[in-house]
Design an enzyme around this catalytic site. Sequence first.
Site, PDB file in Angstrom:
ATOM      1  CD  GLN A  81      -3.254  -0.386  -0.136  1.00 17.13           C
ATOM      2  OE1 GLN A  81      -3.124   1.094  -0.751  1.00 17.13           O
ATOM      3  NE2 GLN A  81      -3.913  -1.591  -0.733  1.00 17.13           N
ATOM      4  CB  SER A  82       4.004   1.488  -1.232  1.00 17.35           C
ATOM      5  OG  SER A  82       5.511   2.578  -1.351  1.00 17.35           O
ATOM      6  CG  ASN A  83       0.904   6.454   0.959  1.00 21.32           C
ATOM      7  OD1 ASN A  83      -0.570   6.160   0.752  1.00 21.32           O
ATOM      8  ND2 ASN A  83       1.380   6.530   1.809  1.00 21.32           N
ATOM      9  CB  CYS A  85       4.728   2.364  -4.575  1.00 18.75           C
ATOM     10  SG  CYS A  85       6.463   1.361  -4.002  1.00 18.75           S
TER      11      CYS A  85
END
Length: 328
Positions: A81-83, A85
């Site tokens: 759930q990386s912001n 990325c």
Amino acid sequence: MSALDRLQAWPRRTLAHLPTPLVSAPNLRRALGADAPELHLKLDAETGLGLGGNKVRKLEFVLAPDRLDGVTALVTAGGPQSNHCRVTAAAAARLGLRCVLVLNGPEPDEPRGNALLHRLFGAEIRTVARREERAPTMETVAREIADAGGRALVIPVGASDGLGTLGYAAAFLELDAQLASLPPREVTWIFTSASSCGTVAGLLLSVSLLDRANLRLVGVSADLMAFDLRRTTLELAREGGNLLGFGGEIRQGALAAADEYVGRGYGMPTPAAEEATRLFGSLEGVVLDPVYSAKAAAGMVDWIRRGSVPPDHRVVFLHTGGHPALLV
Ligand SMILES: Cc1ncc(COP(=O)(O)O)c(C=O)c1O
């Protein structure tokens, strides 16, 4: 040329919608008690690109035109759930580059939130089982791209290196100009979320460059122990300072590291973060995310309620974004 001039002249790519708004939060202030200090929100959730957040400012420096000569692909890494990325994938789409994301965790059956956006922005996903596999896998991907005749730019997790840190050194200058139009206050406190620490390190670097004795920074941890938060922040602030040829001291005394709002761990809900999310939403119409900004807000709310910030000081909550995680 001074370090400050170098920062202002540093090559960067326009990706963010700047300046982001600085708005006062009178309802929230009232709710925090009669002695609550003046309270403002710096809305870096609204930097724009790919749903915004703090990573856009870092990428303005990391993806400066002179660094992309011959580059065909961006490669970076994070959690599912990386912001960071998400925003990197959006930047790659805008720049017409390939994007490969190395994500730890299984492929979701039905991607939601940032996982959905990674794919929507056209990123190719490589999954690895553990966090420790991310860095070597990025190098492998970069080699594969080179073998096929392309060239990869590998961006560290969170874009938190010396260069990414300059994004928040520049952000402090923007905030400082906005604060200059408000009545003077003896001390201004900035509360913000910290994880890979580039955000708080950039702020600290500019506080040091400008030699601001009236600034306090509180980095509220999303995962790190306070000791590590402090060490990483100081390292990154020095690294950014070295790029600018800054020979002065980093103002260590301006930095406080708070790790008591993490709860059971990274991304795990806490009652205080849930309360902060309700307060910000119902009183100011501002959306927090559960992983970063809600825990930072919980820290700020607690410090104000405990009277740790005197009533005649000013507080700025730097909202770093992350909305998509609320909707997972
Ligand atoms: C929404 C959000 N807020 C805060 C942070 C923390 O910022 P930094 O990694 O610069 O400490 C991140 C990144 O991890 C983030 O995605």
